[in-house]
Design an enzyme around this catalytic site. Structure first.
Site, PDB file in Angstrom:
ATOM      1  N   HIS A 230       0.822  -1.215   0.000  1.00 42.00           N
ATOM      2  CA  HIS A 230       0.000   0.000   0.000  1.00 42.00           C
ATOM      3  C   HIS A 230       0.857   1.266   0.000  1.00 42.00           C
ATOM      4  CE1 HIS A 230      -3.419   2.493   1.861  1.00 42.00           C
ATOM      5  NE2 HIS A 230      -3.893   2.033   0.720  1.00 42.00           N
ATOM      6  N   LYS A 232       3.380   4.419  -1.094  1.00 45.42           N
ATOM      7  CA  LYS A 232       3.477   5.387  -2.194  1.00 45.42           C
ATOM      8  C   LYS A 232       4.782   6.150  -2.013  1.00 45.42           C
ATOM      9  CE  LYS A 232      -1.219   5.050  -1.448  1.00 45.42           C
ATOM     10  NZ  LYS A 232      -1.770   4.139  -0.468  1.00 45.42           N
ATOM     11  N   ASP A 237      17.210  10.740  -7.726  1.00 44.71           N
ATOM     12  CA  ASP A 237      18.637  11.086  -7.582  1.00 44.71           C
ATOM     13  C   ASP A 237      19.127  11.042  -6.141  1.00 44.71           C
ATOM     14  OD1 ASP A 237      18.673  11.488 -10.304  1.00 44.71           O
ATOM     15  OD2 ASP A 237      18.505  13.674 -10.166  1.00 44.71           O
ATOM     16  N   HIS A 408      -9.136  11.129   1.766  1.00 45.03           N
ATOM     17  CA  HIS A 408      -8.290   9.934   1.777  1.00 45.03           C
ATOM     18  C   HIS A 408      -7.026  10.181   2.595  1.00 45.03           C
ATOM     19  CE1 HIS A 408      -5.656   6.835  -0.313  1.00 45.03           C
ATOM     20  NE2 HIS A 408      -6.743   6.125  -0.076  1.00 45.03           N
ATOM     21  N   LYS A 410      -4.313  10.508   5.478  1.00 42.79           N
ATOM     22  CA  LYS A 410      -3.979   9.707   6.657  1.00 42.79           C
ATOM     23  C   LYS A 410      -2.958  10.490   7.479  1.00 42.79           C
ATOM     24  CE  LYS A 410      -4.147   6.737   2.837  1.00 42.79           C
ATOM     25  NZ  LYS A 410      -5.311   6.000   2.988  1.00 42.79           N
ATOM     26  N   ASP A 415      -0.474  18.229  19.600  1.00 43.28           N
ATOM     27  CA  ASP A 415       0.088  19.364  20.347  1.00 43.28           C
ATOM     28  C   ASP A 415       0.810  20.392  19.482  1.00 43.28           C
ATOM     29  OD1 ASP A 415      -0.927  18.114  22.562  1.00 43.28           O
ATOM     30  OD2 ASP A 415       0.982  17.279  23.232  1.00 43.28           O
TER      31      ASP A 415
END
Length: 490
Positions: A230, A232, A237, A408, A410, A415
Site C-alpha cells: 500500500h 506510495k 537522484d 483519503h 492519513k 500538540d
C-alpha cells in the site's frame, strides 16, 4: 431427474466443506496464532462455520499470511550498516548522549526510541518538507522533478493507473530513459488491477525496469487479496523523495465518481530520503527475479540543495514485520498528547485499545478531533468506520464528516509539535495486513500547517453529534452491526 443422486452429491460436498473448514480452523488457531490477533481469529472462525463453502473461498483470497523469509530474500548483509546506525542511535538515547539540535527530538525521545526498533526507522535531521493536499499541485511538482532528474528515478505505488495522469508520468519516465537514466517502477498487482506488465512493453524496451508486487500466478485471479503493498514512494537522484497518501490516477485528481480527492503527501529533501531509498530497495529485492539490487553508494549520495530543520523517521510495517511500528507509533503519540489530537483517516477500524486510547485522551482534557468521509468507497468499510467513530462521541471527541468530495488523507498530529503522514489508514488492514510506510515528523511548522489544513477542511465538513447519530434508521444500525462484526477481516 434423479433427486436422490443430487442429494447424495450435495451431502458429500457439505461434508467435505465442513471437514475442510475444521482443518482451516485448526490452522488458524494453532499454526497461525503468532501472526493473528484474537479478534481476527474469531472473525475467521465465524465466517468459516457460518458460511462453510463460501468461507473456504474467502480464506483462499483473504486469509493467508506472508512469511518474513520471503520478504527478506536477496538482501543478505547489505543491511548491516543501517542496523549499526540504528543501534548507535538507540545507545545515544539510552545513555542520554543526544547531540540533537531539534527540541522536539529530545521531548519525544521515547517515541523515537520505540520506532528505532526497526532497522529502517533511523532518525535524520536537517530535512526540508513541503506539504501537498491537492493532487494537481502535487503531480505538477512530481513531473517537474522527474524532468529535472539527472541519474535515476525509483517509484513504488499501490495504484498506478495508465490513464491520463499515469500516461503523463510514464511519458516523462520514458523521456528520461532515452536520456540514459535508470528508472524502476514497483506497483501492486491488486491495487493496480487494470495494469499488467505487458502494458509496459515500450517502457521496458527503453531500458526501464518494472515489477508487480505479489503478482497473480493465475490469469485474472489473485489469491492473495491481503498483504498488499500500500506504499506510495518516489526517490529522485537520492536528493528528492515523496511519501504520503496519493496514488497515481485520474481519480486522485478529483476526476472520478467520488469527486474532489482530499489527501496529504510530502516532498522531502534531506537525509530522510535515505530511509525511503532503503525501503524501496528492500521491497524491490523481495519481488524481483533479477540479480540483487545492490545498496550502491550512488543511491545514498551526499545531500545538496536546500536544507530544513525538520527531523524525520520513516517507519514501515507489514505482515512480515515482528513489530507493528506504525500502529505503535500512532498509539504512542495519542498517549503522549497533552493539548490536542488531530486525526484524518478514510477508514477508521482500529482495535479497541486504540479507541480506548482516544477516549482516555479526551476524558483527560485533550481536544480530540477526528475527520472521516461522508460517503463510502467501500460500503462495509464505511459502515464499520462510522460505527467506530460514533463510539467516541460519549467521550467528547469531535467527529467531522468531510463533505467536499472524498477525504483519503492519513494524518495524525499532536500538540502542534509532531505528526505522522503516510499510507497507513487507522484500521486493521493497515496495521496488520498491508505493507505501509509513514513519515514521523518532529517539526512544529509542519504540525501547524497540518492543523491549518484540518481547520480549512472543517469549513467543508459537518460535525457529527450524538443526537444526529442516535436518529439513524434501523437499516443503518444493521449495516453497522454486521460491518463491525467482520471488521477484523475487512
Amino acid at each position: 431427474m434423479n433427486f436422490g443422486f443430487l442429494g447424495t452429491i450435495l451431502t458429500i460436498l457439505l461434508v467435505v466443506g465442513f471437514i475442510t473448514n475444521v482443518v482451516l480452523a485448526f490452522v488458524i488457531i494453532f499454526l497461525e496464532r503468532d501472526r493473528r490477533t484474537a479478534s481476527s481469529t474469531w472473525a475467521w472462525l465465524f465466517v468459516l462455520f457460518v458460511l462453510p463453502v463460501i468461507g473456504f473461498i474467502l480464506y483462499l483470497f483473504l486469509g493467508r499470511t506472508v512469511s518474513k523469509k520471503k520478504m527478506e530474500k536477496n538482501n543478505g548483509d547489505e543491511l548491516n550498516a543501517f542496523e549499526d546506525l540504528v543501534q548507535d542511535q538507540i545507545d545515544s538515547f539510552d545513555k542520554h548522549n543526544y547531540g540533537y539540535i531539534n527540541d522536539q527530538v529530545i521531548k519525544h525521545r521515547d517515541l523515537i526510541r520505540m520506532l528505532l526498533m526497526k532497522q529502517d526507522a533511523f532518525l535524520t535531521e536537517n530535512n526540508k518538507i513541503d506539504l501537498f493536499t491537492d493532487g494537481h499541485k502535487l503531480y505538477e511538482k512530481v513531473l517537474e522533478d522527474i524532468y529535472n532528474a539527472q541519474d535515476y528515478i525509483h517509484l513504488e505505488y499501490y495504484t498506478f493507473e495508465l490513464d491520463g495522469l499515469g500516461k503523463r508520468i510514464l511519458d516523462a519516465l520514458e523521456t528520461k530513459l532515452k536520456e540514459g537514466l535508470e528508472v524502476k517502477l514497483l506497483y501492486d498487482d491488486v491495487g493496480s488491477k487494470k495494469v499488467r506488465l505487458s502494458k509496459f512493453k515500450h517502457f521496458r524496451a527503453l531500458g526501464g525496469e518494472v515489477e508487480a508486487f505479489f503478482p497473480s500466478k493465475v490469469p485474472l485471479i489473485n489469491f492473495r487479496m491481503n498483504n498488499r503493498n500500500h506504499r506510495k514512494i518516489i526517490i529522485i537522484d537520492g536528493q528528492i523523495g515523496y511519501v504520503g497518501g496519493f496514488n497515481v490516477g485520474d481519480d486522485y485528481l478529483g476526476l472520478g465518481k467520488l469527486g474532489y480527492w482530499r489527501d496529504t503527501h510530502t516532498r522531502v529533501q534531506g537525509e530522510g530520503i535515505d530511509a525511503l531509498q532503503l525501503r524501496f530497495i528492500l521491497d524491490w529485492n523481495s519481488q524481483s527475479h533479477r540479480p540483487q539490487f545492490k545498496f550502491d553508494q550512488k543511491y545514498f549520495p551526499k545531500k545538496i540543495g536546500d536544507k530544513g530543520n525538520a527531523a524525520i523517521q520513516i517507519a514501515s510495517s507489514g505482515p512480515a514485520f515482528d513489530l507493528h511500528q506504525i500502529e505503535y507509533g500512532y498509539t504512542k503519540m495519542i498517549m503522549s498528547a497533552k493539548k490536542s489530537i488531530y486525526l484524518q483517516s478514510p477508514y477508521f477500524i482500529p482495535d479497541q485499545s486504540y479507541i480506548n486510547a482516544l477516549k482516555m485522551a479526551a476524558n483527560s482534557g485533550v481536544e480530540v478531533n477526528l475527520m472521516i468521509p461522508c460517503k463510502p468507497d467501500h460500503p462495509f468499510v464505511y459502515w464499520a468506520t462510522f460505527s467506530n467513530a460514533a463510539d467516541l462521541l460519549d467521550s467528547g471527541v469531535n467527529i467531522y464528516t468531510y463533505q467536499n468530495g472524498f477525504i483519503h488523507s492519513k494524518i495524525l498530529m499532536i500538540d502542534d509539535e509532531i505528526s505522522s503522514i503516510g499510507s497507513a489508514n487507522m484500521d486493521f488492514r493497515s496495521f496488520e495486513l498491508n505493507f505501509e510506510v509513514n513519515a514521523f515528523i518532529y517539526d512544529e511548522d509542519i504540525a501547524k500547517q497540518l492543523r491549518q489544513a484540518f481547520e480549512k477542511d472543517i469549513e467543508q465538513s459537518k460535525l457529527l453529534t450524538k443526537e444526529v447519530y442516535d436518529k439513524r434508521p434501523l437499516s443503518i444500525k444493521f449495516k453497522e452491526g454486521l460491518a463491525k462484526l467482520i471488521s477484523p477481516i475487512l
